[in-house]
Write a protein that holds these residues in place. Structure first.
Motif, PDB file in Angstrom:
ATOM      1  N   SER A 103      53.119  54.499  46.391  1.00 39.37           N
ATOM      2  CA  SER A 103      54.576  54.390  46.350  1.00 39.37           C
ATOM      3  C   SER A 103      55.126  53.992  47.711  1.00 39.37           C
TER       4      SER A 103
ATOM      5  N   ALA B 262      60.574  53.550  44.170  1.00 45.89           N
ATOM      6  CA  ALA B 262      59.326  53.904  44.847  1.00 45.89           C
ATOM      7  C   ALA B 262      59.545  55.100  45.770  1.00 45.89           C
TER       8      ALA B 262
ATOM      9  N   GLU C  82      57.589  58.580  45.555  1.00 40.07           N
ATOM     10  CA  GLU C  82      56.880  59.071  46.742  1.00 40.07           C
ATOM     11  C   GLU C  82      57.339  60.490  47.088  1.00 40.07           C
TER      12      GLU C  82
END
Length: 125
Positions: free
Chosen positions: A60, A79, A83
């Motif tokens: 990510s 992303a 993450e």
């Protein structure tokens, strides 16, 4: 598909010195990198081996950084959310507790990737 939400075209052009051919090449490269990282994440979520969340976090992070450089905000934001969620699981119990949320963030990332692919197709990349 419009650029709105997928990419800030003017900012991306500025990042590339107003060289559209270069930007198009970078966007195509980003597509390949994103697809590779999404495949890794999908494999981690299919089997959930030890260290899966760390690998998801790393993949990510790669997507987030590359998308940020090319002003692809939807990819960057989804992303970053994935993450962040993957980073919260430090033990087996936390992994199990966070698995549904991580999968939901991954679904959001996959939608952003689909939007990115549609945008690229709409501009002939």
């Amino acid at each position: 598909m419009s650029a709105e939400g997928v990419i800030d075209w003017d900012e991306a052009m500025e990042q590339c010195g107003d060289d559209e051919e270069f930007l198009r090449e970078l966007l195509a490269d980003l597509r390949g990198e994103v697809d590779q990282q999404v495949k890794k994440i999908d494999e981690m979520l299919t089997n959930v081996p030890d260290g899966a969340f760390h690998q998801i976090m790393r993949a990510s992070h790669v997507i987030k950084g590359a998308a940020s450089n090319l002003m692809c905000q939807q990819l960057r934001q989804t992303a970053m959310a994935l993450e962040s969620q993957a980073s919260t699981a430090n033990d087996a119990a936390a992994v199990q507790a966070n698995l549904p949320i991580v999968k939901a963030r991954f679904d959001e990332l996959r939608q952003a990737v689909a939007n990115y692919h549609a945008f690229l197709a709409s501009v002939g990349i």
